[in-house]
Design a protein around this motif. Structure first.
Motif, PDB file in Angstrom:
ATOM      1  N   PHE A 151       8.953  35.298 -10.482  1.00  0.00           N
ATOM      2  CA  PHE A 151       8.030  35.946  -8.770  1.00  0.00           C
ATOM      3  C   PHE A 151       7.800  36.617  -8.920  1.00  0.00           C
ATOM      4  O   PHE A 151       8.802  38.444  -9.057  1.00  0.00           O
ATOM      5  CB  PHE A 151       9.273  35.359  -8.496  1.00  0.00           C
ATOM      6  CG  PHE A 151       8.740  35.790  -6.400  1.00  0.00           C
ATOM      7  CD1 PHE A 151       7.474  34.993  -6.066  1.00  0.00           C
ATOM      8  CD2 PHE A 151       9.655  35.573  -5.412  1.00  0.00           C
ATOM      9  CE1 PHE A 151       7.040  34.837  -4.547  1.00  0.00           C
ATOM     10  CE2 PHE A 151       9.326  35.526  -4.055  1.00  0.00           C
ATOM     11  CZ  PHE A 151       7.789  35.939  -4.009  1.00  0.00           C
ATOM     12  N   ALA A 152       6.793  37.581  -8.089  1.00  0.00           N
ATOM     13  CA  ALA A 152       6.787  38.856  -8.157  1.00  0.00           C
ATOM     14  C   ALA A 152       6.279  38.898  -6.364  1.00  0.00           C
ATOM     15  O   ALA A 152       5.163  39.304  -5.810  1.00  0.00           O
ATOM     16  CB  ALA A 152       5.718  39.861  -8.877  1.00  0.00           C
ATOM     17  N   PRO A 153       7.032  39.223  -5.381  1.00  0.00           N
ATOM     18  CA  PRO A 153       6.763  39.779  -4.120  1.00  0.00           C
ATOM     19  C   PRO A 153       6.286  40.924  -3.655  1.00  0.00           C
ATOM     20  O   PRO A 153       7.042  41.697  -4.238  1.00  0.00           O
ATOM     21  CB  PRO A 153       8.418  39.625  -3.405  1.00  0.00           C
ATOM     22  CG  PRO A 153       9.217  39.672  -4.316  1.00  0.00           C
ATOM     23  CD  PRO A 153       8.147  39.039  -5.487  1.00  0.00           C
TER      24      PRO A 153
ATOM     25  N   VAL B  79      14.737  35.670  -3.977  1.00  0.00           N
ATOM     26  CA  VAL B  79      13.728  36.966  -4.959  1.00  0.00           C
ATOM     27  C   VAL B  79      13.583  37.439  -3.408  1.00  0.00           C
ATOM     28  O   VAL B  79      12.526  36.836  -3.571  1.00  0.00           O
ATOM     29  CB  VAL B  79      13.500  37.000  -6.460  1.00  0.00           C
ATOM     30  CG1 VAL B  79      12.464  38.155  -6.489  1.00  0.00           C
ATOM     31  CG2 VAL B  79      14.094  36.621  -7.567  1.00  0.00           C
ATOM     32  N   THR B  80      13.509  38.778  -3.263  1.00  0.00           N
ATOM     33  CA  THR B  80      12.534  39.061  -1.908  1.00  0.00           C
ATOM     34  C   THR B  80      12.335  40.334  -2.347  1.00  0.00           C
ATOM     35  O   THR B  80      12.160  41.190  -3.844  1.00  0.00           O
ATOM     36  CB  THR B  80      12.797  39.058  -1.196  1.00  0.00           C
ATOM     37  OG1 THR B  80      11.517  39.346  -0.240  1.00  0.00           O
ATOM     38  CG2 THR B  80      14.396  40.068  -0.586  1.00  0.00           C
ATOM     39  N   ALA B  81      11.982  41.313  -1.723  1.00  0.00           N
ATOM     40  CA  ALA B  81      11.583  43.067  -2.044  1.00  0.00           C
ATOM     41  C   ALA B  81      11.265  43.753  -0.525  1.00  0.00           C
ATOM     42  O   ALA B  81      11.163  43.029   0.627  1.00  0.00           O
ATOM     43  CB  ALA B  81       9.765  43.228  -2.554  1.00  0.00           C
TER      44      ALA B  81
ATOM     45  N   GLY C 235      12.255  47.564  -3.502  1.00  0.00           N
ATOM     46  CA  GLY C 235      10.917  47.307  -4.379  1.00  0.00           C
ATOM     47  C   GLY C 235      11.799  45.950  -4.569  1.00  0.00           C
ATOM     48  O   GLY C 235      12.476  45.384  -2.947  1.00  0.00           O
ATOM     49  N   THR C 236      11.815  45.258  -5.025  1.00  0.00           N
ATOM     50  CA  THR C 236      12.084  43.726  -6.220  1.00  0.00           C
ATOM     51  C   THR C 236      13.378  43.193  -5.856  1.00  0.00           C
ATOM     52  O   THR C 236      14.455  44.241  -6.623  1.00  0.00           O
ATOM     53  CB  THR C 236      11.705  42.770  -6.515  1.00  0.00           C
ATOM     54  OG1 THR C 236      10.133  43.724  -6.855  1.00  0.00           O
ATOM     55  CG2 THR C 236      11.947  41.550  -7.005  1.00  0.00           C
ATOM     56  N   TYR C 237      14.121  42.588  -4.689  1.00  0.00           N
ATOM     57  CA  TYR C 237      15.608  42.636  -5.399  1.00  0.00           C
ATOM     58  C   TYR C 237      16.526  41.129  -5.400  1.00  0.00           C
ATOM     59  O   TYR C 237      15.700  40.148  -4.935  1.00  0.00           O
ATOM     60  CB  TYR C 237      16.136  43.502  -4.516  1.00  0.00           C
ATOM     61  CG  TYR C 237      16.636  43.289  -2.840  1.00  0.00           C
ATOM     62  CD1 TYR C 237      17.605  42.664  -1.848  1.00  0.00           C
ATOM     63  CD2 TYR C 237      15.084  43.779  -2.584  1.00  0.00           C
ATOM     64  CE1 TYR C 237      16.795  41.912  -1.115  1.00  0.00           C
ATOM     65  CE2 TYR C 237      15.014  43.512  -0.790  1.00  0.00           C
ATOM     66  CZ  TYR C 237      16.315  42.568  -0.993  1.00  0.00           C
ATOM     67  OH  TYR C 237      15.796  42.650   1.433  1.00  0.00           O
ATOM     68  N   LEU C 238      17.540  41.370  -6.030  1.00  0.00           N
ATOM     69  CA  LEU C 238      17.605  39.564  -5.727  1.00  0.00           C
ATOM     70  C   LEU C 238      18.723  39.673  -4.412  1.00  0.00           C
ATOM     71  O   LEU C 238      19.656  40.397  -4.432  1.00  0.00           O
ATOM     72  CB  LEU C 238      18.716  38.848  -6.655  1.00  0.00           C
ATOM     73  CG  LEU C 238      19.035  37.920  -7.076  1.00  0.00           C
ATOM     74  CD1 LEU C 238      17.859  36.786  -6.706  1.00  0.00           C
ATOM     75  CD2 LEU C 238      19.859  37.734  -8.499  1.00  0.00           C
ATOM     76  N   THR C 239      19.413  38.298  -3.324  1.00  0.00           N
ATOM     77  CA  THR C 239      20.482  38.072  -2.244  1.00  0.00           C
ATOM     78  C   THR C 239      20.822  37.246  -2.462  1.00  0.00           C
ATOM     79  O   THR C 239      19.637  36.209  -2.105  1.00  0.00           O
ATOM     80  CB  THR C 239      19.329  39.586  -1.052  1.00  0.00           C
ATOM     81  OG1 THR C 239      19.694  39.259  -0.078  1.00  0.00           O
ATOM     82  CG2 THR C 239      18.340  38.414  -0.323  1.00  0.00           C
TER      83      THR C 239
ATOM     84  N   GLY D 161      12.014  46.221 -11.448  1.00  0.00           N
ATOM     85  CA  GLY D 161      10.884  45.268 -12.459  1.00  0.00           C
ATOM     86  C   GLY D 161      11.142  44.007 -12.587  1.00  0.00           C
ATOM     87  O   GLY D 161      10.015  43.831 -13.464  1.00  0.00           O
ATOM     88  N   ALA D 162      12.206  43.328 -13.326  1.00  0.00           N
ATOM     89  CA  ALA D 162      11.738  42.203 -13.732  1.00  0.00           C
ATOM     90  C   ALA D 162      11.419  41.366 -12.460  1.00  0.00           C
ATOM     91  O   ALA D 162      11.998  40.625 -11.452  1.00  0.00           O
ATOM     92  CB  ALA D 162      13.017  41.578 -14.326  1.00  0.00           C
ATOM     93  N   THR D 163      10.370  40.519 -13.765  1.00  0.00           N
ATOM     94  CA  THR D 163       9.337  39.192 -13.149  1.00  0.00           C
ATOM     95  C   THR D 163      10.607  37.539 -13.037  1.00  0.00           C
ATOM     96  O   THR D 163       9.506  36.768 -12.769  1.00  0.00           O
ATOM     97  CB  THR D 163       8.210  39.274 -13.273  1.00  0.00           C
ATOM     98  OG1 THR D 163       7.988  39.042 -14.560  1.00  0.00           O
ATOM     99  CG2 THR D 163       8.145  40.545 -12.386  1.00  0.00           C
TER     100      THR D 163
END
Length: 528
Positions: free
Chosen positions: A395-397, A420-422, A427-431, A452-454
């Motif tokens: 996923f690349a939000p 995963v969101t942004a 940037g892109t992060y896990l919450t 940068g991990a997708t």
């Protein structure tokens, strides 16, 4: 000889309607807001059971868009006569505790084969819920439901008795007078009617006491179908009320089946509470009890008393086990695994695809997890106190309005969500987020940057009362994220207004309306 180990249908399978056709046994259970509607399990020995179908697959049969949490399908009734299966069900549109009024619609569908196709629905009535259909030995068909009286000053008065009316299968409608045949016993909250005929008596089985810890099974009988009905002098014939040491609590809402050899079994709902708070994270489940008829014509649990038992003698039938199902779904099949369900409406290509990227389940983001309308969520029941579920997400939000991940879900007001969101700064992060009776939860002190991990692996582990989420950048190298959460909140008993059970699944949101997609490589569910 085999033993039946209860519950036979584990995890959110309430209000069982059991049926035998030849050598085959079927149990239909409630699905509430989950789509497709009505679960049907199959067995040949009453020991081993397999989920085989959900009959209500089309919007023309069931459209729950906007239905409240724990609305939708209540207490289906499955029957068979002259080569045709009959399924009666309720679609509940209004359940709010603010009003004493309920909005319910009762329907009938039929099919020559249990696997369908099932017919378009015939509207029956709206006077109450828990409808059922009885096929008398003279060829007439009789329809029953409980009567909801919104004038009631307390919850007991709202349950105003059991109604009876004839069903004309040629005209496809109810005909003739509506009769109130039973007003219940002092236990109160009379619902869930089923009729049976034996040795010249009509036996009326009802659920009483409410579907929580005071639940019970009541029996009454009459020589005439319209009554008057005399109540079993030892009523209730089954209950776990005021017996906290019993493993099976909430025993009630039952139906009967006779085996090929004349043995009788009672299918009933039950709950298995956890912890000091006595919460049933697996929801209301289905158990079986062996029963006998006394010389004076009353139904009793074999062995005496009215307690539900965990271990029950099985009928003398050949063992019929089913092959174990694979733990991992690689999304290589053209259709979703039968254990998955959606919320309120069916999946379609506008938000779910198994073909756009072969080997992946693609979800297009739609509404939030609190929505009663358009959610892109696919989930399955949690069916063991100790289990884990995992998935692999790509996923690349683009922004904070786009999210995808793994969700532990009870309803729109109760869930935990690893996603995963942004946003512009991180940037892109896990919450890890949550919703506790509509109050937002933020269990993490610090979000996890993905740099940068997708492609990421997500896992949720249920260990009795606790739920622990984890993540990994390489499969198997799990890192716990957040504190151990209270899994028991995902239950009827915490919120007090629901009737379902805990689910675990995958989902995507895009609150911008751009329908950003998320790809899931696989989903795995393992019981410990």
């Amino acid at each position: 000889m085999q033993n039946i180990t209860n519950p036979v249908l584990r995890g959110f399978n309430p209000d069982p309607s059991i049926l035998r056709v030849g050598d085959d046994y079927f149990i239909a259970t409630s699905t509430f807001e989950w789509f497709p509607g009505v679960q049907i399990h199959h067995s040949k020995d009453l020991v081993n059971w397999k989920l085989i179908t959900r009959p209500l697959t089309r919007l023309s049969q069931l459209n729950m868009l906007g239905n409240p949490d724990s609305g939708g399908i209540w207490a289906p009734c499955l029957s068979w006569h002259d080569g045709l299966f009959y399924l009666i069900y309720t679609d509940v549109k209004l359940t709010s505790e603010r009003f004493s009024v309920k909005e319910v619609y009762n329907y009938l569908v039929t099919a020559p084969d249990i696997l369908g196709p099932w017919s378009e629905p015939i509207f029956m009535n709206s006077s109450g819920f828990d409808p059922s259909l009885f096929h008398d030995d003279d060829g007439r068909k009789w329809y029953l439901n409980m009567l909801w009286d919104f004038r009631g000053r307390d919850k007991y008065a709202l349950f105003a008795g059991i109604l009876l009316q004839e069903y004309d299968s040629a005209a496809k409608k109810l005909v003739g007078p509506i009769r109130k045949i039973f007003t219940g016993t002092p236990i109160g909250l009379t619902e869930g009617p089923h009729l049976y005929k034996r040795n010249g008596y009509y036996y009326l089985m009802t659920a009483e006491g409410g579907t929580e810890y005071e639940h019970a099974v009541t029996m009454a009988r009459s020589k005439k179908i319209e009554g008057p009905y005399e109540v079993d002098p030892q009523n209730p014939m089954l209950t776990s009320y005021q017996k906290p040491s019993l493993a099976l609590q909430k025993a009630g809402h039952a139906s009967l089946v006779e085996t090929q050899h004349g043995d009788w079994y009672l299918a009933h709902l039950c709950g298995r509470p956890l912890g000091a708070e006595r919460r049933c994270i697996l929801g209301r489940e289905t158990a079986l009890q062996k029963c006998i008829w006394t010389d004076d014509g009353w139904l009793r649990v074999e062995g005496g008393g009215n307690d539900p038992k965990v271990n029950v003698p099985a009928p003398n039938l050949p063992a019929y086990p089913f092959a174990a199902e694979p733990a991992r779904d690689d999304f290589n099949a053209p259709e979703l695994n039968i254990h998955f369900q959606m919320l309120r409406i069916p999946a379609d290509s506008s938000w779910l695809s198994l073909t756009e990227r072969p080997g992946f389940l693609r979800l297009y983001g739609r509404g939030p997890l609190n929505s009663l309308h358009y959610q892109s969520l696919v989930a399955r029941r949690v069916q063991a106190f100790r289990c884990e579920a995992a998935t692999c997400l790509e996923f690349a939000p683009d922004n904070f309005q786009q999210m995808a991940g793994l969700v532990a879900y009870y309803d729109t007001s109760l869930h935990y969500y690893l996603n995963v969101t942004a946003d512009e700064g991180k940037g892109t992060y896990l919450t890890l987020l949550g919703c506790d009776l509509d109050q937002a939860l933020f269990p993490l002190e610090q979000d996890i940057p993905l740099r940068g991990a997708t492609r990421i692996f997500l896992k949720a582990t249920f260990d009795n009362e606790q739920l622990q989420f984890a993540y990994a950048f390489k499969e198997g190298e799990w890192i716990n994220i957040g504190p151990a959460l209270d899994a028991t909140k995902l239950s009827d008993d915490y919120g007090g207004l629901g009737f379902t059970g805990a689910f675990i699944g995958i989902c995507a949101q895009d609150l911008s309306g751009q329908h950003k997609h998320a790809d899931f490589d696989w989903f795995e569910y393992i019981e410990k």
